[in-house]
Design a protein around this motif. Structure first.
Motif, PDB file in Angstrom:
ATOM      1  N   VAL A 123      -5.119   2.799  11.246  1.00  0.00           N
ATOM      2  CA  VAL A 123      -6.027   3.937  11.418  1.00  0.00           C
ATOM      3  C   VAL A 123      -5.620   5.083  10.485  1.00  0.00           C
ATOM      4  O   VAL A 123      -6.481   5.723   9.866  1.00  0.00           O
ATOM      5  CB  VAL A 123      -6.064   4.391  12.900  1.00  0.00           C
ATOM      6  N   LEU A 124      -4.320   5.322  10.342  1.00  0.00           N
ATOM      7  CA  LEU A 124      -3.849   6.339   9.380  1.00  0.00           C
ATOM      8  C   LEU A 124      -4.297   5.972   7.961  1.00  0.00           C
ATOM      9  O   LEU A 124      -4.760   6.821   7.202  1.00  0.00           O
ATOM     10  CB  LEU A 124      -2.329   6.465   9.415  1.00  0.00           C
ATOM     11  N   GLY A 125      -4.130   4.704   7.601  1.00  0.00           N
ATOM     12  CA  GLY A 125      -4.536   4.246   6.274  1.00  0.00           C
ATOM     13  C   GLY A 125      -6.027   4.360   6.042  1.00  0.00           C
ATOM     14  O   GLY A 125      -6.471   4.758   4.964  1.00  0.00           O
ATOM     15  N   LEU A 126      -6.809   4.028   7.062  1.00  0.00           N
ATOM     16  CA  LEU A 126      -8.266   4.144   6.926  1.00  0.00           C
ATOM     17  C   LEU A 126      -8.691   5.598   6.748  1.00  0.00           C
ATOM     18  O   LEU A 126      -9.596   5.892   5.965  1.00  0.00           O
ATOM     19  CB  LEU A 126      -8.960   3.533   8.145  1.00  0.00           C
ATOM     20  N   GLY A 127      -8.014   6.510   7.444  1.00  0.00           N
ATOM     21  CA  GLY A 127      -8.324   7.935   7.275  1.00  0.00           C
ATOM     22  C   GLY A 127      -8.018   8.411   5.869  1.00  0.00           C
ATOM     23  O   GLY A 127      -8.832   9.096   5.230  1.00  0.00           O
ATOM     24  N   ALA A 128      -6.846   8.026   5.365  1.00  0.00           N
ATOM     25  CA  ALA A 128      -6.477   8.417   4.001  1.00  0.00           C
ATOM     26  C   ALA A 128      -7.404   7.776   2.983  1.00  0.00           C
ATOM     27  O   ALA A 128      -7.828   8.420   2.013  1.00  0.00           O
ATOM     28  CB  ALA A 128      -5.021   8.024   3.724  1.00  0.00           C
ATOM     29  N   ALA A 132       0.934   2.043  -5.533  1.00  0.00           N
ATOM     30  CA  ALA A 132       0.260   1.732  -4.281  1.00  0.00           C
ATOM     31  C   ALA A 132       1.111   2.143  -3.092  1.00  0.00           C
ATOM     32  O   ALA A 132       2.326   2.297  -3.200  1.00  0.00           O
ATOM     33  CB  ALA A 132      -0.043   0.238  -4.221  1.00  0.00           C
ATOM     34  N   MET A 133       0.441   2.281  -1.956  1.00  0.00           N
ATOM     35  CA  MET A 133       1.105   2.582  -0.696  1.00  0.00           C
ATOM     36  C   MET A 133       0.371   1.811   0.393  1.00  0.00           C
ATOM     37  O   MET A 133      -0.865   1.717   0.371  1.00  0.00           O
ATOM     38  CB  MET A 133       1.042   4.085  -0.412  1.00  0.00           C
ATOM     39  N   THR A 134       1.120   1.284   1.332  1.00  0.00           N
ATOM     40  CA  THR A 134       0.542   0.508   2.420  1.00  0.00           C
ATOM     41  C   THR A 134       0.722   1.242   3.729  1.00  0.00           C
ATOM     42  O   THR A 134       1.794   1.778   4.009  1.00  0.00           O
ATOM     43  CB  THR A 134       1.207  -0.883   2.490  1.00  0.00           C
ATOM     44  N   LEU A 135      -0.335   1.260   4.525  1.00  0.00           N
ATOM     45  CA  LEU A 135      -0.293   1.791   5.889  1.00  0.00           C
ATOM     46  C   LEU A 135      -0.981   0.761   6.779  1.00  0.00           C
ATOM     47  O   LEU A 135      -2.210   0.640   6.775  1.00  0.00           O
ATOM     48  CB  LEU A 135      -1.001   3.143   5.983  1.00  0.00           C
ATOM     49  N   GLY A 136      -0.214  -0.015   7.511  1.00  0.00           N
ATOM     50  CA  GLY A 136      -0.769  -1.068   8.353  1.00  0.00           C
ATOM     51  C   GLY A 136      -1.458  -2.113   7.505  1.00  0.00           C
ATOM     52  O   GLY A 136      -0.873  -2.656   6.569  1.00  0.00           O
ATOM     53  N   ASN A 137      -2.715  -2.378   7.814  1.00  0.00           N
ATOM     54  CA  ASN A 137      -3.499  -3.345   7.048  1.00  0.00           C
ATOM     55  C   ASN A 137      -4.389  -2.650   6.032  1.00  0.00           C
ATOM     56  O   ASN A 137      -5.510  -3.092   5.756  1.00  0.00           O
ATOM     57  CB  ASN A 137      -4.350  -4.213   7.987  1.00  0.00           C
ATOM     58  N   VAL A 138      -3.899  -1.556   5.471  1.00  0.00           N
ATOM     59  CA  VAL A 138      -4.611  -0.803   4.433  1.00  0.00           C
ATOM     60  C   VAL A 138      -3.668  -0.605   3.251  1.00  0.00           C
ATOM     61  O   VAL A 138      -2.516  -0.205   3.428  1.00  0.00           O
ATOM     62  CB  VAL A 138      -5.089   0.571   4.956  1.00  0.00           C
ATOM     63  N   ILE A 139      -4.169  -0.889   2.064  1.00  0.00           N
ATOM     64  CA  ILE A 139      -3.417  -0.617   0.834  1.00  0.00           C
ATOM     65  C   ILE A 139      -4.192   0.430   0.044  1.00  0.00           C
ATOM     66  O   ILE A 139      -5.366   0.241  -0.266  1.00  0.00           O
ATOM     67  CB  ILE A 139      -3.232  -1.896  -0.014  1.00  0.00           C
ATOM     68  N   LEU A 140      -3.525   1.535  -0.255  1.00  0.00           N
ATOM     69  CA  LEU A 140      -4.085   2.602  -1.089  1.00  0.00           C
ATOM     70  C   LEU A 140      -3.507   2.400  -2.481  1.00  0.00           C
ATOM     71  O   LEU A 140      -2.288   2.437  -2.665  1.00  0.00           O
ATOM     72  CB  LEU A 140      -3.696   3.973  -0.531  1.00  0.00           C
TER      73      LEU A 140
END
Length: 138
Positions: free
Chosen positions: A14-19, A51-59
């Motif tokens: 959820v943090l990754g999706l917000g970012a 890149a940065m990963t937060l859960g199942n999100v990669i930015l």
């Protein structure tokens, strides 16, 4: 295991999706990448690159996770290693998140954050080089 891991790390995702969603207004694009087990936000507009990963999100700041990158040990001058695929490195972090869920971020920070000393980064580099060994205590 995969579905349980996705649920276990959902707070991080959820943090990754917000970012990632914030980056959409500045030109980022999003796509589901089954190979990486993640939603990937490409051309994410902030950060020094990479890149940065937060859960199942990669930015990811570039156009493709196929880009080569040097390992942390190589960049720190500890050894000479060939470049690895950044997507493989980040997939290791996705797997780490799925195993550790909400414990990942505190443990990652306790292990040194973004640094060659961090066992999470060394494991992700090992996985990117060999396809094995993503677990940080392996």
């Amino acid at each position: 295991m995969c579905a349980l891991g996705v649920l276990w790390t959902l707070p991080n995702t959820v943090l990754g999706l917000g970012a990632g969603a914030a980056g959409l207004a500045f030109g980022a694009t999003a796509r589901l990448d089954r190979r990486e087990l993640a939603i990937v936000f490409q051309r994410w507009p902030w950060g020094p690159g990479g890149a940065m990963t937060l859960g199942n999100v990669i930015l990811h700041t570039a156009d493709s996770l196929d880009a080569p990158c040097f390992t942390y040990a190589h960049r720190a001058g500890h050894c000479e290693e060939p470049a690895v695929r950044i997507g493989d490195h980040e997939r290791a972090h996705v797997l780490q998140y799925m195993a550790l869920g909400p414990l990942f971020l505190p443990l990652y920070l306790l292990c040194g954050g973004i640094s060659v000393r961090n066992r999470f980064e060394r494991a992700a580099d090992r996985y990117a080089r060999t396809g094995r060994g993503w677990w940080p205590w392996g």
